[in-house]
Design an enzyme around this catalytic site. Structure first.
Site, mmCIF file in Angstrom:
data_model
loop_
_atom_site.group_PDB
_atom_site.id
_atom_site.type_symbol
_atom_site.label_atom_id
_atom_site.label_comp_id
_atom_site.label_asym_id
_atom_site.label_seq_id
_atom_site.Cartn_x
_atom_site.Cartn_y
_atom_site.Cartn_z
ATOM 1 N N HIS A 64 0.866 -1.178 0.000
ATOM 2 C CA HIS A 64 0.000 0.000 0.000
ATOM 3 C C HIS A 64 0.910 1.239 0.000
ATOM 4 C CE1 HIS A 64 -3.743 -2.230 0.813
ATOM 5 N NE2 HIS A 64 -2.972 -3.027 1.535
ATOM 6 N N LEU A 65 0.824 2.030 -1.080
ATOM 7 C CA LEU A 65 1.704 3.209 -1.178
ATOM 8 C C LEU A 65 0.976 4.525 -0.892
ATOM 9 C CD1 LEU A 65 4.115 2.338 -4.130
ATOM 10 C CD2 LEU A 65 4.419 2.028 -1.670
ATOM 11 N N ARG A 66 -0.357 4.495 -0.784
ATOM 12 C CA ARG A 66 -1.155 5.639 -0.296
ATOM 13 C C ARG A 66 -1.189 6.865 -1.199
ATOM 14 N NH1 ARG A 66 -3.512 1.973 2.700
ATOM 15 N NH2 ARG A 66 -2.568 1.568 4.716
ATOM 16 N N ASP A 156 -8.540 -5.165 -2.436
ATOM 17 C CA ASP A 156 -7.935 -5.393 -1.117
ATOM 18 C C ASP A 156 -8.253 -4.298 -0.099
ATOM 19 O OD1 ASP A 156 -6.193 -6.849 0.736
ATOM 20 O OD2 ASP A 156 -5.143 -4.944 0.698
ATOM 21 N N ASN A 282 -5.376 -6.548 9.410
ATOM 22 C CA ASN A 282 -6.476 -7.292 8.830
ATOM 23 C C ASN A 282 -5.977 -8.146 7.661
ATOM 24 O OD1 ASN A 282 -9.029 -8.193 8.360
ATOM 25 N ND2 ASN A 282 -9.658 -6.406 7.161
ATOM 26 N N ASP A 309 2.080 -6.824 2.491
ATOM 27 C CA ASP A 309 0.921 -6.042 2.963
ATOM 28 C C ASP A 309 1.408 -4.800 3.724
ATOM 29 O OD1 ASP A 309 -1.652 -5.164 3.324
ATOM 30 O OD2 ASP A 309 -2.284 -6.825 4.594
ATOM 31 N N HIS A 313 0.335 3.875 8.175
ATOM 32 C CA HIS A 313 -0.775 4.640 8.741
ATOM 33 C C HIS A 313 -0.224 5.793 9.569
ATOM 34 C CE1 HIS A 313 -4.141 2.238 7.448
ATOM 35 N NE2 HIS A 313 -3.581 1.136 7.899
ATOM 36 N N GLY A 328 -3.139 -2.479 9.958
ATOM 37 C CA GLY A 328 -2.023 -2.490 9.018
ATOM 38 C C GLY A 328 -0.715 -2.140 9.684
HETATM 39 O O1 DOR Z 1 -4.266 -4.531 7.626
HETATM 40 C C1 DOR Z 1 -4.641 -4.169 6.518
HETATM 41 N N1 DOR Z 1 -4.385 -2.929 6.052
HETATM 42 N N2 DOR Z 1 -5.331 -5.021 5.756
HETATM 43 C C2 DOR Z 1 -5.897 -4.655 4.598
HETATM 44 O O2 DOR Z 1 -6.517 -5.467 3.972
HETATM 45 C C3 DOR Z 1 -5.803 -3.255 4.131
HETATM 46 C C4 DOR Z 1 -4.631 -2.589 4.698
HETATM 47 C C5 DOR Z 1 -4.649 -1.087 4.544
HETATM 48 O O3 DOR Z 1 -4.975 -0.590 3.473
HETATM 49 O O4 DOR Z 1 -4.262 -0.406 5.497
HETATM 50 ZN ZN ZN Z 2 -6.118 -7.212 2.527
#
Ligand code: DOR
Ligand code: ZN
Length: 435
Positions: A64-66, A156, A282, A309, A313, A328
């Site tokens: 996830h690069l946001r 996702d 998650n 993953d 955050h 996450g």
């Molecule tokens: O822990 C998680 N973070 N699980 C996910 O499926 C999405 C991800 C996020 O985008 O932060």
């Molecule tokens: Zn996921």
């Protein structure tokens, strides 16, 4: 016609796949010789790699690069640096950005920005459904035909829960020679879920996320994929039961692949007793029995690969009460070390095995022709150098990501990435990204 002068580098005394030490000569991005004494040539540059292991550059199917939307937590640039420092040469950027990567404009932006930065190939993942809403298929074909050439689609963060939408998505991706990566979570079974459903969650008073919510979707989707004849990829497998379902599905010829995260290999739900939301993720951290089963399943090939993953955050979304915190954790710069700790040190994988799960299999699953290639003459010099004897202490503030949410803060981990080459270009060396 002008030709630029060719540049040659010799990586000296390195051990490909942990085997005998050799010199590797790289000219214009390609491996041009492998043997002894190559460093004695009058070459432009020599990199002393005595004691280091050479592996094909790592490929992360789940990052996830946001960007766009949450550039306060990660950008394609900072994420690319983290990736290069973690030994990665290609990453797949998930679609749950803001706006969602459900159209050609967003995926082309992500691809172009990654190429401009030039540290790692950033392949955008396209959303399966418009706005990740699970209701209407996104324009998969348009994204596949765009300059980003999307071949991996995923909602996702959310599950494609409707079986008819999932069936149609599998039919489309079969025609496009693409793959759906499913975040397997039956939403009706995880309403309000905060932690793995078990003794600990009950004691802590956290609403449970039962293993069956993952396993039921994986079983359903394996049946659908087999029925359609399409490919399915299962994201972040977290339970022993899912590994059993995958074993069964693979044995009956289902075209299914699966990934496991470093955190599900190493950590378990005992971590939750402090209520520190850095451990909230998650799918949730499961039991030690699950973690052990996942390691076995990765060793025997039931699980194909490791994917991070990586989920940055902001502090305000993590340093708060458990139920309000986002799920996450960071993963790009710690993945190799966690794989060494959980798989190499206990003897479950050798370095050939690490190359398989970190590079070769993910490149195959995503259909990348120039990643995960053998370290051999004529192949791209897309290589990661690892110091197997190194130990280092994780400090979130020192990682390249903007966010600092690592669950490994203060832990001493084995194995370190020393250098990363992308098509002959040095993208990271001795803890510094080099672009
Ligand atoms: O822990 C998680 N973070 N699980 C996910 O499926 C999405 C991800 C996020 O985008 O932060
Ligand atoms: Zn996921």
């Amino acid at each position: 016609m002008s030709t630029s002068p060719s540049t040659t580098t010799v990586i000296k005394g390195v051990r490909p796949y942990g085997e005998d030490a050799v010199d590797i000569e790289v000219t214009d991005g390609v491996i041009t010789a492998i043997g002894q004494g190559l460093a004695n040539k009058d070459t432009a540059e020599t990199i002393d790699a005595a004691g280091l292991v050479a592996l094909p550059g790592f490929v992360d199917l789940h990052t996830h690069l946001r960007e766009p939307g949450r550039e306060d937590t990660e950008t394609i640039e900072t994420g690319s640096r983290a990736a290069a420092l973690g030994g990665y040469t290609a990453v797949f950027a998930m679609a749950n950005t803001d706006p969602v990567a459900d159209n050609a404009v967003v995926v082309e932006h992500v691809w172009r920005r990654g190429q401009e930065i030039g540290l790692v190939d950033v392949h955008p993942v396209g959303a399966v459904t418009v706005g990740l809403k699970g209701e209407k298929l996104a324009e998969l074909g348009t994204m596949a035909r765009s300059s980003a050439r999307v071949r991996l689609f995923s909602d996702d963060g959310l599950c494609v829960a409707d079986p008819l939408i999932m069936r149609r998505a599998l039919e489309y991706t079969k025609a496009l020679d693409a793959v759906i990566a499913q975040h397997a979570e039956e939403p009706r079974l995880t309403v309000g879920a905060q932690a793995h459903e078990g003794d600990l969650a009950a004691r802590l008073g956290l609403a449970g996320w039962p293993s069956v919510a993952e396993e039921a979707i994986v079983a359903r989707d394996c049946l659908l994929a087999k029925h359609v004849g399409a490919r399915l990829h299962v994201c972040h497998v977290s339970t022993e039961g899912t590994a059993e379902v995958l074993r069964w599905a693979k044995a009956r010829g289902t075209r299914v692949s699966a990934e496991v995260t470093p955190h599900h290999l190493l950590l378990d739900d005992e971590r939750l007793s402090t209520y520190d939301p850095v451990n909230k993720v998650n799918p949730p951290l499961r039991t030690t029995t699950d973690a052990k089963a996942l390691r076995q399943a990765l060793a025997d090939g039931t699980l194909d690969c490791v994917a991070t993953d990586h989920a940055p955050h902001a502090a305000q979304d993590k340093d708060c009460e458990w139920s309000a915190a986002r799920p996450g954790m960071l993963g790009l710069q710690t993945a190799l070390s966690i794989v060494v700790a959980t798989m190499v040190e206990p003897g479950l994988l050798d370095w050939r095995g690490v190359a398989r799960v970190m590079s070769e299999r993910p490149a195959e699953i995503a259909g990348l022709p120039d990643q995960g290639r053998p370290i051999a003459v004529g192949e791209p010099a897309t290589i990661t150098l690892v110091d197997p004897a190194a130990r280092w202490t994780v400090r979130g503030a020192e990682l390249a990501s903007i966010a600092t949410n690592t669950p490994y803060e203060g832990m001493e981990l084995p194995g370190a990435v020393v250098a990363t080459f992308l098509r002959g270009k040095l993208t990271a060396r001795d803890g510094k990204a080099t672009a």
